[in-house]
Design a protein around this motif. Structure first.
Motif: not given
Length: 550
Positions: A124-129, A143-144, A156-157
């Motif tokens: 799992i790379g970047l994780l944005v919320d 955002l995964l 993907f979102l």
């Protein structure tokens, strides 16, 4: 919309799931789950049940175990069967791992067990919320960036409200990289659909509707065939490595000490305008201040230093020479007439095998004892600081030492009837409670002389999460006494058939030491009991109800 780029790695949260209180229930060698009243929700079928580590899962989450594999139970509902090597319930999703001979695969589920990504994930790379708002209210999007078990990349979102993928930026691509542009509400994305395809470089903006928008047309980047990577690209990469900083006033922090006003008022705080204890010209009438401090001279002797309200300092010789002494710092005050006395220090000393205390500018010996220990604490009713002394005197009739408690003035608070008297480990602030023993039985007593519990056969000092408490045994039953949030007492009379392993004071919320544990329908005091080897025997309610049977 708030700034979107708030990156974190699998952050955790401590929210409880739903309203139902679910409790691990043991029947013989198998474990299940019951409600607060002991009614089974999940029939006993697991080898064991443990609570998830609070740094990995939410309080109240349970890990079920079968044949060394883990499952997840939330609020009495079995979310995942016990077939995983590791499970962590994070803020927005459940992360579960399976170990294979080739690698470790990660599976993502939403809080209700719906798969977020089909199949296992290698990385799992970047994780944005971000929280997004529309006519229906607010909701969160994630955002995964993941690498699937097939070694293909996807970005993907995930819509947390709709529990579905709302937008694919890349799906099963040969390579996909989302680059963080620090401090900016956009990012760069590089996508190569197939091994032979060129890299598509785009700048992506995050729209108010929670979707990604391509700000620039996709630009092909030629592949360096010799190095197998894309060529350097300008100007997109220039200056994109800046640090995120937050600017703004933080204000000043003022630190000071309280000093008495001497312009005719009593006590008070501030610097003291008008007459001053340091001003030789201060008038003789009105409130004056007398400072009496014990000090240790360079040669090791003890002297009394006095300073009156007009700045004059004098030293007094002691009328005797202690064999040993300890100067203790303390702050208290007493008004006599128009004079305010401040006691900054006192002395605990020994002289010819007996111990005493010097106070109020005393230069000669006073009452002395075979044993003397000072205790500093806060009075419950007045919340003022006080000093008391655990004193021991030889009782000729009993042919042994008997202990009591005396106050700063030497008055008896607790009579000299105890065989033992010690500070109780019931609070991080020492001196609140004392543990006493007489006629072979223990009592817990406040420093003001109130008996809290008596008739105890054994008391053990315990510490949990840095908080001290007492485990009490009366016969074959166990109980507990502690002070939550400082001064507030909490006790369970001995009622449990096994020793206490752990206290969950506001289960299933995050454990806390609050004014009154379990004072809501949404939480309770849950006590974990153990056998003689320290293994979990089962759980019990505050009133002694057991959630297990052999």
């Amino acid at each position: 919309m708030h700034k979107f780029l708030l990156f974190f790695l699998l952050a955790i949260s401590f929210h409880s799931f739903g309203q139902q209180i679910a409790i691990p229930y043991r029947d013989g060698t198998k474990w299940g789950v019951s409600d607060r009243e002991g009614k089974l929700i999940i029939a006993p079928k697991f080898d064991s049940i443990t609570f998830g580590n609070k740094y990995m899962t939410k309080p109240g989450d349970m890990i079920s175990w079968s044949k060394g594999k883990q499952g997840l139970i939330i609020g009495g509902k079995e979310m995942l069967p016990p077939e995983y090597s590791f499970i962590a319930n994070t803020k927005d999703f459940i992360k579960a791992e399976k170990t294979t001979p080739e690698n470790v695969l990660t599976y993502l589920f939403d809080p209700e067990g719906t798969p977020i990504y089909p199949g296992g994930i290698i990385n799992i790379g970047l994780l944005v919320d971000e929280r997004v708002y529309d006519k229906q209210g607010s909701y969160k999007i994630l955002l995964l960036q993941v690498t699937g078990a097939n070694n293909l990349e996807s970005i993907f979102l995930w819509n947390c409200r709709d529990k579905a993928v709302s937008q694919w930026l890349a799906k099963d691509a040969y390579s996909a990289v989302l680059e963080d542009v620090k401090g900016q509400p956009y990012a760069m994305v590089r996508i190569r659909e197939k091994e032979s395809s060129p890299v598509k470089l785009s700048r992506v903006w995050f729209g108010e509707d929670g979707r990604l928008t391509i700000a620039d047309e996709k630009r092909d980047i030629p592949v360096d065939k010799h190095r197998g990577s894309e060529s350097e690209v300008w100007p997109y990469e220039r200056g994109l490595d800046g640090d995120l900083s937050i600017d703004g006033p933080i204000g000043d922090i003022d630190m000071g000490v309280a000093a008495p006003e001497v312009s005719g008022s009593y006590g008070g705080t501030g610097t003291g305008t008008g007459s001053s204890p340091y001003n030789p010209a201060a008038p003789k009438k009105g409130v004056s201040n007398v400072y009496k401090n014990y000090k240790k001279e360079p040669d090791g002797t003890l002297i009394l230093e006095q300073r009156d309200g007009y700045g004059k300092t004098s030293k007094s010789k002691m009328k005797f020479v202690p064999d040993s002494f300890s100067v203790k710092s303390f702050a208290n005050s007493k008004r006599v007439g128009d004079t305010m006395y401040y006691y900054n220090t006192y002395v605990v000393y020994t002289y010819k095998g007996r111990s005493g205390v010097l106070k109020e500018g005393q230069t000669g010996r006073g009452a002395e004892y075979n044993d003397l220990t000072d205790v500093q604490y806060s009075l419950y009713k007045s919340n003022k600081r006080a000093v008391a002394f655990i004193a021991g005197n030889w009782d000729k009739k009993a042919n042994s030492l008997k202990y009591g408690l005396i106050d700063f003035e030497g008055k008896e608070i607790i009579p000299f009837v105890y065989d033992e008297l010690k500070v109780g480990g019931t609070s991080t602030s020492q001196g609140y409670d004392l543990v006493a023993k007489r006629n072979g039985k223990y009592e817990v007593i406040t420093a003001e002389g109130e008996i809290i519990v008596s008739g105890i056969d054994e008391i053990k000092y315990r510490v949990q999460e840095g908080r001290p408490y007492l485990e009490m045994r009366r016969g074959e039953k166990y109980g507990v006494f502690l002070r939550t949030n400082g001064e507030n007492p909490f006790k369970i009379e001995p009622a449990y058939p096994f020793p206490i392993k752990q206290l969950l004071l506001v289960y299933p919320a995050e454990n806390a030491w609050v004014s009154r544990p379990g004072n809501s329908d949404r939480n309770m005091v849950l006590v974990e009991l153990m056998d003689a080897n320290g293994n979990t025997k089962g759980f019990a309610r505050e009133d002694g109800f057991l959630y297990f049977k052999d």
